[in-house]
Design a protein around this motif. Structure first.
Motif, PDB file in Angstrom:
ATOM      1  N   HIS A 182       0.919  -1.341  -0.025  1.00  0.00           N
ATOM      2  CA  HIS A 182      -0.044  -0.040   0.136  1.00  0.00           C
ATOM      3  C   HIS A 182       0.784   1.310  -0.043  1.00  0.00           C
ATOM      4  O   HIS A 182       0.721   2.163  -0.880  1.00  0.00           O
ATOM      5  CB  HIS A 182      -0.922  -0.129   1.314  1.00  0.00           C
ATOM      6  N   ALA A 183       1.960   1.104   0.991  1.00  0.00           N
ATOM      7  CA  ALA A 183       2.848   2.514   1.138  1.00  0.00           C
ATOM      8  C   ALA A 183       3.520   2.559  -0.108  1.00  0.00           C
ATOM      9  O   ALA A 183       3.873   3.795  -0.726  1.00  0.00           O
ATOM     10  CB  ALA A 183       3.794   2.382   2.170  1.00  0.00           C
ATOM     11  N   LEU A 184       3.992   1.645  -1.107  1.00  0.00           N
ATOM     12  CA  LEU A 184       5.051   1.539  -2.116  1.00  0.00           C
ATOM     13  C   LEU A 184       4.032   2.317  -3.371  1.00  0.00           C
ATOM     14  O   LEU A 184       4.403   2.955  -3.978  1.00  0.00           O
ATOM     15  CB  LEU A 184       5.448   0.570  -2.328  1.00  0.00           C
ATOM     16  N   CYS A 185       2.583   1.760  -3.386  1.00  0.00           N
ATOM     17  CA  CYS A 185       1.806   2.095  -4.687  1.00  0.00           C
ATOM     18  C   CYS A 185       0.948   3.102  -4.568  1.00  0.00           C
ATOM     19  O   CYS A 185       1.003   3.880  -5.737  1.00  0.00           O
ATOM     20  CB  CYS A 185       0.877   0.705  -4.781  1.00  0.00           C
ATOM     21  N   VAL A 186       0.464   3.523  -3.127  1.00  0.00           N
ATOM     22  CA  VAL A 186      -0.234   4.862  -3.181  1.00  0.00           C
ATOM     23  C   VAL A 186       0.305   6.183  -3.455  1.00  0.00           C
ATOM     24  O   VAL A 186      -0.436   6.784  -4.437  1.00  0.00           O
ATOM     25  CB  VAL A 186      -1.184   4.708  -1.734  1.00  0.00           C
ATOM     26  N   PRO A 187       1.508   6.473  -3.141  1.00  0.00           N
ATOM     27  CA  PRO A 187       2.069   7.541  -3.423  1.00  0.00           C
ATOM     28  C   PRO A 187       2.289   7.678  -5.022  1.00  0.00           C
ATOM     29  O   PRO A 187       2.173   8.845  -5.721  1.00  0.00           O
ATOM     30  CB  PRO A 187       3.334   7.824  -2.819  1.00  0.00           C
ATOM     31  N   ILE A 188       2.838   6.631  -5.799  1.00  0.00           N
ATOM     32  CA  ILE A 188       3.036   6.524  -7.269  1.00  0.00           C
ATOM     33  C   ILE A 188       1.525   6.791  -7.875  1.00  0.00           C
ATOM     34  O   ILE A 188       1.591   7.848  -8.787  1.00  0.00           O
ATOM     35  CB  ILE A 188       3.510   5.303  -7.604  1.00  0.00           C
ATOM     36  N   ILE A 189       0.658   6.259  -7.356  1.00  0.00           N
ATOM     37  CA  ILE A 189      -0.910   6.509  -8.036  1.00  0.00           C
ATOM     38  C   ILE A 189      -1.309   7.894  -7.864  1.00  0.00           C
ATOM     39  O   ILE A 189      -1.772   8.436  -8.755  1.00  0.00           O
ATOM     40  CB  ILE A 189      -1.874   5.331  -7.526  1.00  0.00           C
ATOM     41  N   VAL A 190      -1.213   8.553  -6.550  1.00  0.00           N
ATOM     42  CA  VAL A 190      -1.503   9.765  -6.300  1.00  0.00           C
ATOM     43  C   VAL A 190      -0.783  10.668  -7.307  1.00  0.00           C
ATOM     44  O   VAL A 190      -1.314  11.814  -7.750  1.00  0.00           O
ATOM     45  CB  VAL A 190      -1.348  10.134  -4.934  1.00  0.00           C
ATOM     46  N   PHE A 191       0.520  10.575  -7.287  1.00  0.00           N
ATOM     47  CA  PHE A 191       1.540  11.250  -8.172  1.00  0.00           C
ATOM     48  C   PHE A 191       1.049  11.085  -9.935  1.00  0.00           C
ATOM     49  O   PHE A 191       1.025  12.294 -10.366  1.00  0.00           O
ATOM     50  CB  PHE A 191       2.957  10.860  -8.136  1.00  0.00           C
ATOM     51  N   ILE A 192       0.630  10.057 -10.337  1.00  0.00           N
ATOM     52  CA  ILE A 192       0.211  10.029 -11.499  1.00  0.00           C
ATOM     53  C   ILE A 192      -0.984  10.634 -11.887  1.00  0.00           C
ATOM     54  O   ILE A 192      -1.305  11.313 -12.893  1.00  0.00           O
ATOM     55  CB  ILE A 192       0.033   8.228 -11.943  1.00  0.00           C
ATOM     56  N   ALA A 193      -2.063  10.466 -10.893  1.00  0.00           N
ATOM     57  CA  ALA A 193      -3.235  11.048 -11.011  1.00  0.00           C
ATOM     58  C   ALA A 193      -3.359  12.622 -10.968  1.00  0.00           C
ATOM     59  O   ALA A 193      -3.897  13.396 -11.908  1.00  0.00           O
ATOM     60  CB  ALA A 193      -4.026  10.766  -9.823  1.00  0.00           C
ATOM     61  N   CYS A 194      -2.318  12.911 -10.300  1.00  0.00           N
ATOM     62  CA  CYS A 194      -2.222  14.584  -9.943  1.00  0.00           C
ATOM     63  C   CYS A 194      -1.609  14.961 -11.194  1.00  0.00           C
ATOM     64  O   CYS A 194      -1.777  16.318 -11.816  1.00  0.00           O
ATOM     65  CB  CYS A 194      -1.445  14.904  -8.541  1.00  0.00           C
ATOM     66  N   THR A 195      -0.532  14.369 -11.739  1.00  0.00           N
ATOM     67  CA  THR A 195       0.130  14.872 -12.965  1.00  0.00           C
ATOM     68  C   THR A 195      -0.873  14.794 -14.106  1.00  0.00           C
ATOM     69  O   THR A 195      -0.744  15.903 -15.069  1.00  0.00           O
ATOM     70  CB  THR A 195       1.152  13.639 -13.217  1.00  0.00           C
ATOM     71  N   ILE A 196      -1.784  13.874 -14.435  1.00  0.00           N
ATOM     72  CA  ILE A 196      -2.731  13.665 -15.155  1.00  0.00           C
ATOM     73  C   ILE A 196      -3.543  14.904 -15.228  1.00  0.00           C
ATOM     74  O   ILE A 196      -3.946  15.705 -16.291  1.00  0.00           O
ATOM     75  CB  ILE A 196      -3.550  12.360 -15.306  1.00  0.00           C
ATOM     76  N   ILE A 197      -3.932  15.424 -13.998  1.00  0.00           N
ATOM     77  CA  ILE A 197      -4.950  16.697 -13.810  1.00  0.00           C
ATOM     78  C   ILE A 197      -4.191  17.920 -14.042  1.00  0.00           C
ATOM     79  O   ILE A 197      -4.618  18.804 -14.876  1.00  0.00           O
ATOM     80  CB  ILE A 197      -5.112  16.472 -12.269  1.00  0.00           C
ATOM     81  N   ASP A 198      -2.792  17.955 -13.744  1.00  0.00           N
ATOM     82  CA  ASP A 198      -2.152  19.246 -14.135  1.00  0.00           C
ATOM     83  C   ASP A 198      -1.837  19.366 -15.500  1.00  0.00           C
ATOM     84  O   ASP A 198      -1.789  20.447 -16.100  1.00  0.00           O
ATOM     85  CB  ASP A 198      -0.945  19.407 -13.189  1.00  0.00           C
ATOM     86  N   PHE A 199      -1.554  18.227 -16.264  1.00  0.00           N
ATOM     87  CA  PHE A 199      -1.234  18.074 -17.810  1.00  0.00           C
ATOM     88  C   PHE A 199      -2.438  18.795 -18.473  1.00  0.00           C
ATOM     89  O   PHE A 199      -2.515  19.518 -19.425  1.00  0.00           O
ATOM     90  CB  PHE A 199      -1.038  16.756 -18.132  1.00  0.00           C
ATOM     91  N   CYS A 200      -3.698  18.441 -17.886  1.00  0.00           N
ATOM     92  CA  CYS A 200      -4.929  18.528 -18.716  1.00  0.00           C
ATOM     93  C   CYS A 200      -5.034  20.076 -18.447  1.00  0.00           C
ATOM     94  O   CYS A 200      -5.494  20.929 -19.149  1.00  0.00           O
ATOM     95  CB  CYS A 200      -6.160  17.686 -18.021  1.00  0.00           C
ATOM     96  N   ARG A 201      -4.797  20.760 -17.019  1.00  0.00           N
ATOM     97  CA  ARG A 201      -4.881  21.985 -16.903  1.00  0.00           C
ATOM     98  C   ARG A 201      -4.058  22.758 -17.859  1.00  0.00           C
ATOM     99  O   ARG A 201      -4.400  23.930 -18.612  1.00  0.00           O
ATOM    100  CB  ARG A 201      -4.734  22.458 -15.578  1.00  0.00           C
ATOM    101  N   GLN A 202      -2.719  22.291 -18.130  1.00  0.00           N
ATOM    102  CA  GLN A 202      -1.693  23.132 -18.909  1.00  0.00           C
ATOM    103  C   GLN A 202      -2.374  23.032 -20.402  1.00  0.00           C
ATOM    104  O   GLN A 202      -2.127  23.971 -21.008  1.00  0.00           O
ATOM    105  CB  GLN A 202      -0.454  22.292 -18.987  1.00  0.00           C
TER     106      GLN A 202
END
Length: 369
Positions: free
Chosen positions: A317-337
């Motif tokens: 859980h600790a290894l996967c969740v931060p990566i998933i959160v990072f990817i999800a936030c990256t997608i959101i900010d890429f769409c904003r850009q």
């Protein structure tokens, strides 16, 4: 038209790693896990999470060092500052509306003021302090460009002597303000950029130093943990993480410098993917650390970090969740850009150009009065 400079993919990869370390830090400290960890401080999962989440303040140093290294040879414009400000405000308004709709926050005058105000405090909040620090950059550049090499070095020694050396002595209290500390990091990074430091280009040396300092940092956490337990003092995060508990602490600073020097000297091919993802890293921070409501929803309700702490899945859980959160936030900010940023920045550019034209015409007319 605003020109875009080609980014160094090695530094951009470093930016990605640093932001992932900050997300990992928030996974531990913003989720309620600390209360569970200190109930069983020597449990394997607790020790794992101490070491897993210990790099957040070091990551802040790395992030600001990157800014200082490049901005000391560049310049901040009204456009850059407004771009940063509007990015912050956009996410504040967006997530306020989302959490208002979902019932995580209530509609109130104080909450609206909090959303509109990009500077909730001038202390250790990264986002507000980083925004204000940006305004100091033109003045810092004037100062540093008019210092000799020896004067610049003495300034570095003075600043680090006060905030890092004295700040790491347990019985000396040094009150830290992030704006001041970011300016100090800027002074350090600009010295590295302008004059270099010992063995600046030796990546093997700095790689070795980084490894040694990372190991020492890990040992310092374990040492403080066992010392706290054997002494019978009340354990808390600042005690266990003492040497990396804040950005000015000695090991946090040294690890950030050594890893920056190491990554700076690793030359990799320009990668559009790396550079694109790295351009979203500040957005990752703005999204996943947006507010108390976001922390409650993300780490406590959705990811249920505390619930997984009591299961055998905590490590995965600790290894996967931060990566998933990072990817999800990256997608959101890429769409904003991709879909929003150009729209509102074009309006800003037109406003700036119109203002300049007005000022020019006004000044010319005054000559004929």
């Amino acid at each position: 038209m605003i020109e875009k400079k080609e980014r160094n993919s090695n530094i951009e990869l470093y930016r990605i790693i640093v932001m992932l370390l900050i997300v990992m830090h928030h996974y531990v400290v913003n989720s309620g896990l600390l209360d569970e960890m200190f109930k069983t401080p020597l449990a394997p999962e607790s020790i794992f999470l101490y070491l897993f989440g210990m790099w957040g303040k070091t990551g802040i140093d790395c992030f600001v060092l990157i800014t200082g290294y490049f901005m000391c040879k560049s310049s901040i414009s009204l456009y850059k500052f407004v771009k940063l400000l509007l990015q912050i405000e956009l996410y504040n308004v967006l997530f306020y509306c989302v959490f208002l709709y979902t019932g995580y926050i209530t509609l109130s005058f104080s909450n609206i003021i909090q959303v509109i105000n990009p500077i909730p405090s001038v202390n250790t909040g990264f986002i507000s302090c980083f925004l204000l620090f940006y305004l100091f950059i033109p003045f810092l550049n004037i100062l540093l460009n008019n210092l000799s090499k020896s004067q610049h070095l003495l300034l570095v020694i003075l600043c680090l002597g006060i905030y890092t050396m004295l700040g790491t002595v347990p019985w000396i209290s040094v009150t830290l303000n992030y704006i001041t500390w970011f300016c100090i990091l800027y002074v350090v990074a600009s010295y590295i950029r302008l004059y270099g430091i010992w063995r600046s280009e030796d990546k093997m040396f700095w790689g070795g130093v980084s490894l040694v300092l990372i190991i020492i940092s890990i040992l310092s956490v374990l040492m403080m943990l066992f010392w706290g337990i054997s002494s019978g003092v009340r354990l808390d995060w600042s005690l266990v993480m003492f040497f990396v508990s804040d950005s000015n602490k000695l090991l946090a600073f040294l690890v950030s410098i050594s890893t920056f020097m190491f990554i700076k000297n690793i030359h990799i091919r320009q990668s559009k993917w790396i550079n694109t993802i790295a351009s979203c890293t500040f957005g990752v921070l703005l999204i996943h650390a947006n507010s108390d409501a976001m922390r409650q929803w993300l780490w406590k309700d959705t990811c249920d970090n505390v619930g997984f702490f009591h299961s055998s899945m905590i490590y995965i859980h600790a290894l996967c969740v931060p990566i998933i959160v990072f990817i999800a936030c990256t997608i959101i900010d890429f769409c904003r850009q991709r879909f929003l940023e150009r729209l509102y920045l074009d309006l800003v550019v037109k406003y700036i150009q119109t203002s300049k034209l007005y000022i020019t015409c006004h000044n010319r007319l005054k000559k004929y009065e």
